[in-house]
Design an enzyme around this catalytic site. Structure first.
Site, short mmCIF file in Angstrom:
data_model
loop_
_atom_site.label_atom_id
_atom_site.label_comp_id
_atom_site.label_asym_id
_atom_site.label_seq_id
_atom_site.Cartn_x
_atom_site.Cartn_y
_atom_site.Cartn_z
N ASP A 12 80.72 29.88 -53.45
CA ASP A 12 81.37 29.87 -52.14
C ASP A 12 80.90 28.62 -51.38
OD1 ASP A 12 78.81 30.45 -51.25
OD2 ASP A 12 79.37 32.27 -50.17
N HIS A 13 81.18 28.57 -50.08
CA HIS A 13 80.83 27.38 -49.29
C HIS A 13 79.33 27.25 -49.05
CE1 HIS A 13 81.36 30.81 -46.60
NE2 HIS A 13 80.36 30.28 -45.91
N CYS A 69 76.20 31.93 -54.48
CA CYS A 69 76.56 32.08 -53.07
C CYS A 69 75.24 31.99 -52.30
CB CYS A 69 77.36 33.36 -52.80
SG CYS A 69 76.50 34.91 -53.06
N THR A 71 73.05 34.24 -51.20
CA THR A 71 72.01 35.07 -51.82
C THR A 71 72.22 35.27 -53.31
OG1 THR A 71 73.34 37.03 -51.39
CG2 THR A 71 71.71 36.43 -49.72
N GLY A 72 73.41 34.99 -53.79
CA GLY A 72 73.78 35.31 -55.18
C GLY A 72 74.30 36.73 -55.33
N HIS A 102 68.25 41.68 -73.04
CA HIS A 102 68.47 43.14 -72.99
C HIS A 102 69.85 43.52 -72.49
CE1 HIS A 102 63.93 44.44 -73.00
NE2 HIS A 102 64.24 43.61 -73.98
N ASN A 103 70.39 42.73 -71.57
CA ASN A 103 71.66 43.12 -70.93
C ASN A 103 72.86 42.36 -71.48
OD1 ASN A 103 69.51 42.87 -68.25
ND2 ASN A 103 70.22 44.87 -68.93
N ARG A 136 68.50 48.49 -79.99
CA ARG A 136 68.65 49.64 -79.09
C ARG A 136 69.47 49.32 -77.83
NH1 ARG A 136 63.83 47.17 -77.89
NH2 ARG A 136 63.11 47.18 -75.72
N HIS A 137 69.62 48.02 -77.57
CA HIS A 137 70.34 47.63 -76.35
C HIS A 137 71.86 47.70 -76.52
CE1 HIS A 137 66.50 46.45 -74.80
NE2 HIS A 137 66.32 45.65 -75.85
N ARG A 140 73.52 50.78 -74.99
CA ARG A 140 73.53 50.77 -73.52
C ARG A 140 74.57 49.81 -72.96
NH1 ARG A 140 67.06 50.43 -74.13
NH2 ARG A 140 66.71 52.63 -74.55
C1 RB5 Z 1 77.95 33.39 -46.63
O1 RB5 Z 1 77.46 33.19 -45.35
C2 RB5 Z 1 77.12 34.44 -47.35
O2 RB5 Z 1 77.37 35.69 -46.82
C3 RB5 Z 1 77.42 34.43 -48.83
O3 RB5 Z 1 77.18 33.16 -49.33
C4 RB5 Z 1 76.60 35.35 -49.71
O4 RB5 Z 1 75.24 35.22 -49.48
C5 RB5 Z 1 77.02 36.74 -49.79
O5 RB5 Z 1 76.52 37.53 -50.61
#
Ligand code: RB5
Length: 150
Positions: A12-13, A69, A71-72, A102-103, A136-137, A140
């Site tokens: 995202d931005h 993003c 926080t990801g 594992h995933n 084993r994975h 799952r």
């Molecule tokens: C954008 O401000 C923010 O909410 C986005 O990048 C992200 O962190 C959302 O999960």
């Protein structure tokens, strides 16, 4: 490194700069990279970017996806709405290795407001250099893909 893998990258931005830096690294490593993220810092919604990138991994057009993003978290949630996608957020290298081992994750999500460029590259490397352990994975992973969706 496996240079034959095709990787789609998006964001995202809030995470353009880190995304561009990681793309540069991936191209230096001679991966096939398509960057579908926004070019300028105009508002760009993570649900749309994440879902589109994940759809192109799920269709088989790309082997892996790396999304960003702030926080990801949000873009990871969007990616995981697509059947067949297993995407995790990582801010440490141990989790990134285990996400593959594992995933059997086919997408990695990073938070540009959480990790700096150096750590982000270490996480990406750990993810790309690790392989699914199977065993084993498998049961799952199948449960995730077949029982919990659809
Ligand atoms: C954008 O401000 C923010 O909410 C986005 O990048 C992200 O962190 C959302 O999960």
């Amino acid at each position: 490194m496996n240079t034959t893998r095709r990787i789609i990258v998006s964001s995202d931005h809030a995470s353009i700069e880190l995304r561009l830096q990681v793309c540069e690294y991936l191209m230096e490593q001679r991966f096939f990279v398509e960057d579908t993220g926004p070019k300028a810092a105009k508002k760009s919604d993570y649900p749309i970017q994440g879902f589109e990138a994940a759809s192109r991994v799920a269709s088989g057009e790309f082997d892996l996806g790396i999304v960003f993003c702030g926080t990801g978290q949000g873009i990871m949630m969007a990616a995981n709405k697509v059947a067949g996608i297993r995407c995790g957020v990582c801010s440490d290298t141990y989790s990134a290795r285990m996400l593959r081992r594992h995933n059997d994750a086919n997408m990695l999500s990073l938070g540009a407001r959480v990790v700096g460029f150096g750590l982000a590259l270490d996480i990406v490397e750990a993810f790309l250099q690790s392989d699914f352990e199977g065993g084993r994975h498998i049961r799952r992973i199948r449960f995730l893909d077949e029982k919990l969706l659809g």
